[in-house]
Design a protein around this motif. Structure first.
Motif, PDB file in Angstrom:
ATOM      1  N   GLN A   1       8.897   7.115  10.530  1.00 16.70           N
ATOM      2  CA  GLN A   1       8.198   7.433   9.915  1.00 16.70           C
ATOM      3  C   GLN A   1       7.814   6.239   8.867  1.00 16.70           C
ATOM      4  N   ASN A   2       8.620   4.916   8.565  1.00 22.03           N
ATOM      5  CA  ASN A   2       8.859   4.007   8.049  1.00 22.03           C
ATOM      6  C   ASN A   2       7.699   3.774   8.777  1.00 22.03           C
ATOM      7  N   ILE A   3       8.097   3.058   9.876  1.00 21.09           N
ATOM      8  CA  ILE A   3       7.025   2.153  11.432  1.00 21.09           C
ATOM      9  C   ILE A   3       5.072   3.214  11.061  1.00 21.09           C
ATOM     10  N   LEU A   4       5.665   4.115  11.231  1.00 22.21           N
ATOM     11  CA  LEU A   4       4.204   5.140  11.062  1.00 22.21           C
ATOM     12  C   LEU A   4       3.461   4.540  10.093  1.00 22.21           C
ATOM     13  N   ASN A   5       4.110   4.572   9.096  1.00 17.72           N
ATOM     14  CA  ASN A   5       3.529   4.344   8.251  1.00 17.72           C
ATOM     15  C   ASN A   5       2.682   2.829   8.079  1.00 17.72           C
ATOM     16  N   ARG A   6       3.644   2.306   8.064  1.00 13.08           N
ATOM     17  CA  ARG A   6       3.584   0.623   8.063  1.00 13.08           C
ATOM     18  C   ARG A   6       2.062   0.483   9.071  1.00 13.08           C
ATOM     19  N   PHE A   7       2.181   0.920  10.043  1.00 17.95           N
ATOM     20  CA  PHE A   7       1.246   0.734  10.432  1.00 17.95           C
ATOM     21  C   PHE A   7      -0.580   1.982  11.550  1.00 17.95           C
TER      22      PHE A   7
END
Length: 327
Positions: A9-15
């Protein structure tokens, strides 16, 4: 497991809402593999709701056209899934850095070094990482029916001839006699781009590695049982010519030795992304690393996806994790 729900989820939020281009294709002998890899990567990225409207797929045919497309689409990040020359050797990496676009995979220097098998082997040897001796084709001083002599080394037949900077086992030959050597090398235009190694009979393996938060993650080791005498281009891409062992049938002692050797080999080269190291275990159980691939295939039959499948790591999550390694 290299990715959990929180990290995902952190990666998805970042990108989320970032413009991402998947670079694939290229103009070399590995184009077809890259096309399949890139399509898979693109479909994985757009499977996530946060990314599905942010990604484009670019077939890299021409640098000028590439720059135009990147600028027109305000691309901020590139998922590089080009293989071989120009895509894996620091060339495309330099272009992207000049445009201030961040990308997956290794930086310019690491990409260039790892694409060059001789430079890779020199670094490994200087760091006491086990790899076979080698001789540049242009440095051969004498050849007879039994062996080949160079500046300081001598190899008995059979030998392996390899291009310095090609992937997918393109141009790799097992040579058993002086006549075979003469026949094969007479067709080579650029003798500066080839080197020789002694033929090591044994079990071929490949090892996937990737950076994680607290070190280096090593995927299950894949065993390669080629029906050809060596794991050449024909064996790699002809259905039925190679059987894969997942995981490789190794003793725990040898498995641990392979893991530690490959971790060191990855580290001394400065690798930070997803890499695959090919090696051979001799009949005496000695480990010889052969080369490192920093832009491995992501096709349905490629090695790293097979390793991920074995540990029940979803392909889409693997692709997302690689995207998340961009600084």
């Amino acid at each position: 497991m290299i990715i959990n729900n929180e990290l995902k989820q952190n990666i998805l939020n970042r990108f989320k809402n970032k413009k991402i281009a998947v670079l694939y294709g290229g103009q070399n002998e590995e184009r077809e593999v890259s096309l399949r890899s890139g399509q898979n990567v693109y479909e994985s990225l757009i499977s996530f709701d946060e990314l599905k409207n942010n990604c484009i797929l670019i077939d890299v045919n021409d640098s000028y056209e590439l720059v135009k497309i990147l600028k027109e689409n305000n691309i901020e990040y590139c998922y590089n899934i080009l293989h071989g020359t120009s895509g894996e050797d620091g060339t495309i990496q330099g272009l992207l850095e000049s445009l201030n676009i961040k990308y997956t995979g290794e930086n310019i220097l690491v990409s260039a070094v790892c694409m060059n098998k001789v430079y890779t082997k020199r670094i490994w040897k200087s760091s006491n990482v086990s790899t076979a001796d080698f001789m540049l084709l242009k440095d051969i001083k004498e050849i007879d029916d039994n062996n080949i002599k160079g500046n300081s080394l001598s190899f008995n037949f059979p030998i392996i001839l390899k291009p310095i900077s090609s992937g997918s086992s393109v141009g790799v030959s097992l040579i058993k006699t002086k006549k075979e050597f003469d026949d094969i090398t007479s067709k080579i235009d650029d003798k500066n781009n080839y080197f020789l190694e002694p033929y090591i009979k044994g079990k071929e393996i490949t090892v996937g590695l990737v950076k994680e938060e607290d070190g280096i993650y090593v995927f299950p080791i894949l065993g390669i049982n080629s029906k050809n005498e060596i794991y050449d281009y024909d064996a790699k891409y002809t259905p039925g010519k190679t059987e894969m062992e997942m995981p490789a049938k190794l003793s725990k002692e040898i498995e641990n030795k392979v893991i530690e050797t490959c971790k060191k080999a990855y580290s001394v080269l400065g690798c930070q992304g997803l890499s695959r190291i090919d090696a051979i275990i001799s009949e005496n159980n000695d480990i010889y690393l052969m080369e490192v691939n920093t832009q491995g295939g992501m096709t349905n039959t490629s090695d790293i996806p097979e390793m991920a499948k074995y540990i029940k790591l979803d392909f889409n999550d693997l692709v997302l994790y690689i995207l998340g390694l961009i600084d």
